[in-house]
Write an enzyme that holds these catalytic residues in place. Sequence first.
Site, short mmCIF file in Angstrom:
data_model
loop_
_atom_site.label_atom_id
_atom_site.label_comp_id
_atom_site.label_asym_id
_atom_site.label_seq_id
_atom_site.Cartn_x
_atom_site.Cartn_y
_atom_site.Cartn_z
N GLY A 8 0.83 -1.21 0.00
CA GLY A 8 0.00 0.00 0.00
C GLY A 8 0.86 1.25 0.00
O GLY A 8 1.76 1.39 0.82
N ARG A 50 1.20 -5.25 -5.10
CA ARG A 50 1.24 -6.40 -4.18
C ARG A 50 1.46 -7.59 -5.10
O ARG A 50 0.59 -7.94 -5.89
CB ARG A 50 -0.09 -6.53 -3.44
CG ARG A 50 -0.48 -5.31 -2.61
CD ARG A 50 -1.65 -5.64 -1.72
NE ARG A 50 -2.42 -4.46 -1.32
CZ ARG A 50 -2.12 -3.66 -0.30
NH1 ARG A 50 -1.05 -3.88 0.40
NH2 ARG A 50 -2.89 -2.63 -0.01
N SER A 51 2.64 -8.19 -5.03
CA SER A 51 3.01 -9.20 -6.02
C SER A 51 2.78 -10.63 -5.53
O SER A 51 3.33 -11.03 -4.51
CB SER A 51 4.48 -9.02 -6.40
OG SER A 51 4.87 -10.04 -7.28
N ASP A 110 5.41 -4.97 6.74
CA ASP A 110 6.16 -6.18 7.12
C ASP A 110 6.07 -7.30 6.08
O ASP A 110 6.99 -8.09 5.93
CB ASP A 110 5.80 -6.67 8.53
CG ASP A 110 4.31 -6.77 8.75
OD1 ASP A 110 3.53 -6.51 7.80
OD2 ASP A 110 3.91 -7.11 9.88
N SER A 122 6.19 -6.87 2.86
CA SER A 122 7.24 -6.56 1.88
C SER A 122 8.62 -6.91 2.44
O SER A 122 9.48 -7.45 1.73
CB SER A 122 7.22 -5.07 1.53
OG SER A 122 5.95 -4.70 1.08
N THR A 140 3.54 2.56 6.07
CA THR A 140 2.16 2.10 5.94
C THR A 140 1.28 2.93 6.85
O THR A 140 1.65 3.18 8.01
CB THR A 140 2.00 0.61 6.31
OG1 THR A 140 0.60 0.34 6.49
CG2 THR A 140 2.73 0.19 7.56
N ASP A 191 -1.17 1.99 8.32
CA ASP A 191 -1.73 1.15 9.38
C ASP A 191 -0.96 1.27 10.70
O ASP A 191 -1.48 0.93 11.76
CB ASP A 191 -1.75 -0.33 8.94
CG ASP A 191 -2.58 -0.53 7.69
OD1 ASP A 191 -3.40 0.35 7.37
OD2 ASP A 191 -2.38 -1.55 7.01
N ASP A 239 1.35 -0.60 11.92
CA ASP A 239 1.19 -1.91 12.57
C ASP A 239 2.44 -2.78 12.50
O ASP A 239 2.34 -4.00 12.49
CB ASP A 239 0.00 -2.65 11.91
CG ASP A 239 0.22 -2.91 10.43
OD1 ASP A 239 1.20 -2.37 9.87
OD2 ASP A 239 -0.57 -3.64 9.83
N ARG A 248 -18.85 15.95 11.24
CA ARG A 248 -19.45 16.47 12.48
C ARG A 248 -20.26 17.74 12.18
O ARG A 248 -21.34 17.93 12.73
CB ARG A 248 -18.36 16.76 13.51
CG ARG A 248 -18.91 17.28 14.84
CD ARG A 248 -17.91 18.18 15.52
NE ARG A 248 -16.68 17.48 15.72
CZ ARG A 248 -16.42 16.71 16.78
NH1 ARG A 248 -17.32 16.57 17.71
NH2 ARG A 248 -15.26 16.12 16.91
N GLY A 262 -6.87 0.62 8.27
CA GLY A 262 -5.94 0.14 9.29
C GLY A 262 -5.78 -1.37 9.29
O GLY A 262 -5.10 -1.93 10.13
N ARG A 263 -6.47 -2.00 8.36
CA ARG A 263 -6.46 -3.47 8.28
C ARG A 263 -6.84 -4.07 9.63
O ARG A 263 -7.90 -3.74 10.13
CB ARG A 263 -5.07 -3.97 7.83
CG ARG A 263 -5.13 -5.24 7.01
CD ARG A 263 -3.75 -5.62 6.53
NE ARG A 263 -3.32 -4.84 5.39
CZ ARG A 263 -3.65 -5.14 4.13
NH1 ARG A 263 -4.39 -6.17 3.87
NH2 ARG A 263 -3.21 -4.40 3.14
N GLY A 274 -12.67 13.96 19.69
CA GLY A 274 -13.75 14.03 20.67
C GLY A 274 -14.91 13.12 20.35
O GLY A 274 -16.08 13.48 20.55
N ALA A 275 -14.62 11.92 19.83
CA ALA A 275 -15.71 10.99 19.49
C ALA A 275 -16.37 10.47 20.76
O ALA A 275 -15.77 10.46 21.84
CB ALA A 275 -15.16 9.84 18.66
#
Length: 321
Positions: free
Chosen positions: A10, A71-72, A102, A104, A125, A127, A129, A154, A170-171, A185-186
């Site tokens: 990505g 993405r191979s 990770d 890749s 990324t 994400d 992550d 909002r 974010g997968r 502020g959710a």
Amino acid sequence: MGIAIITSGGDCAGMNPAIKHFVDYCFIKGKQPYLIYDGLEGLIDGNIKKAKHSDVAGILHQGGTIIGSSRSQRFFEYEYRKKAFEHLKSHKITKLIVLGGDGSFRALKQFYDDFGIQFIGIPATIDNDIFGTEYCLGVDTALNTIRNGIDAVRDTSSSFKRACVIETMGRDSGYLALISALTSGAEVCIIPELEYDLISLGEKLKDQMVHGRKYIVCVVAEGTKQTHNILNWLENDLHIEARATILGHIQRGGNPTVYDRLMAVEFVTFAIDQILNSKINDGLVIVYKEGKFDFKTIDYINSATYSVKPTLLEMAQNMTK
Ligand code: F6P
């Protein structure tokens, strides 16, 4: 010795400043930089070019990656990795810098095991992550894009006395949703890392509505697959009109923030310095932790899964029950 850069998986904001700095810094250090186009797919097909300054002029402010990504599936097969190796050999490229996640890095480690091509991975990324690093390139830009999205939704939700459900990427990681919920502020934050209780959340929000609450902001991580359930809960249990917004790929694009531009320059500088000091043995990943850069092995990066800081998770508890 030629050094090449490749972007894989990505794309994210920050890749272009990294590519530009890679080319500029290689020339400063008297090394010939190469660009590999279209990620690992392009590497297999020999889509490699000796870089010139003009290839990277005027790209610093652009999102995405001017050299393309992929993405191979083919790279999982030895015969295609061998083709990739032959192309690198023909250009006398012995070192790679790979911007990606990770997956890749694992692919490149296999490539090293097969053919001895050393590489340095730069975590890139949205994400965020990757185990071992607190920051991945592209995250700050994605968070600011999400912030803009939530602020805009909002505005209209409050005008209409509606609830909104905003789904972030974010997968499997809830990082983007968590930070966005905390900084916007959710009222509700649904992420894979935290259990939630719609009954107690519902009671709390109903009480707040009786006492004047006019709208509700819910941030949901895509990894939970709960966007539509939350929408139904708002309408059927809380009896508030609701709309869902799936932010989608706008989170990946857009021009990089100052922070991502700076991190791109720092990551690339450290990577090239490490290569020039001959301090890489097989494959290393640069990590950023507690304000410092360091290098970790692929085995270390793969030894655990990334987990969000417990203190941040704790701060989001009131948005889950
Ligand atoms: O890994 C980055 C990411 O944007 C994830 O957040 C998302 O789940 C996935 O990629 C989307 O992938 P694609 O662009 O292939 O649809």
